[in-house]
Write a protein that holds these residues in place. Structure first.
Motif: not given
Ligand SMILES: [Fe+2]
Ligand SMILES: [Fe+2]
Length: 275
Positions: A101, A150-151, A191, A236, A238, A244, A246
């Motif tokens: 993250v 990615d996040h 995100t 998140v 992961t 994407q 939360v």
């Protein structure tokens, strides 16, 4: 991965130990603690040392940005260093990555929202004022461009959207944030965004492109969620790079062990200084 978010704790010279129970609870419930500015009340290094002592007990990673109160006494560099020394990753146009993250952080600035945003026209001092918000937006943009995760999570102190300052007097909206901060969020499809500063604002909003914006100012959380301790907890995803979203975790039973008495948490918060 679980993120805990809070802002505007306004630690003062008399705050020693006041949020220690809250910090302990966060450490039991989350993998990362995020602090979105106004960490001290008068921007004194002395206040930061008192906070640092309480944060030194926290054994999870911490990440934060400064707020306007942290600049009040011209000791913002000392404050950032003192907090860094106890392990807080202090971001000022910087990035930090943890377990896939990415975090980007800036203080941000004000100037208003949408069609009401102040433009760089006329006197030099007006242009300088607008320039500060533009610079903060550029810092955020270049930080986000460096993140390969990615996040992408963004911390700032000022609000990037109007929705989360609603509830404050409309007269002061222009001093609570700037929609210039919104553009980089959309461009880099972050995100989620966490800010503070609007002590009487709303806890949740969205950018025009639907990115969730959370106002985690201590007093907002107390007013909005009186039955919960004043921090917010998010998951998140992961394990799913494509996911994407939360997920706010609002059920106390999911939070880990809960302290029985939270009455001492309010000390050191607020005072007579707005936002
Ligand atoms: Fe503030
Ligand atoms: Fe504040």
């Amino acid at each position: 991965m679980r993120l805990a978010a809070l802002a505007d704790i306004h630690y003062s010279k008399t705050s020693h130990g006041s949020l220690q129970p809250l910090f302990s609870q966060i450490a039991e419930s989350a993998d990362v603690m995020m602090l979105s500015g106004d960490l001290t009340d008068y921007g004194l290094a002395e206040e930061a040392r008192i906070l640092a002592k309480d944060l030194a007990q926290v054994k999870i990673p911490m990440v934060g940005v400064l707020g306007n109160h942290d600049f009040e006494s011209g000791q913002e560099r000392d404050i950032a260093q003192i907090l860094s020394d106890v392990g807080v990753h202090m971001l000022d146009g910087d990035t930090w990555e943890f377990r896939g993250v990415g975090f980007a952080g800036v203080r941000g600035f004000c100037g208003g929202f949408g069609r009401g945003a102040l433009g760089p026209w006329g006197e030099k001092i007006i242009k300088d004022f607008v320039h500060e918000a533009v610079q903060e937006a550029l810092k955020l943009e270049s930080a986000l461009a460096r993140l390969k995760s990615d996040h992408r999570i963004v911390l700032m102190h000022y609000a990037p959207v109007r929705a989360t300052v609603e509830g404050e007097s409309p007269e002061i909206f222009p001093f609570l944030g700037s929609s210039r901060l919104e553009d980089p969020l959309s461009r880099f499809e972050v995100t989620a965004v966490f800010h503070g500063h609007a002590h009487r604002g709303q806890p949740e909003g969205k950018t025009q492109t639907g990115i969730p914006v959370y106002n985690v100012a201590h007093s907002v959380l107390r007013a909005s969620y009186p039955d919960r301790p004043p921090f917010r907890l998010f998951e998140v995803h992961t394990a799913s790079p494509q996911d994407q979203s939360v997920t706010p975790i609002g059920d106390r039973r999911q939070w880990g062990r809960r302290s029985t008495d939270r009455s001492d948490d309010q000390q050191g918060v607020g005072g007579g200084n707005p936002s």
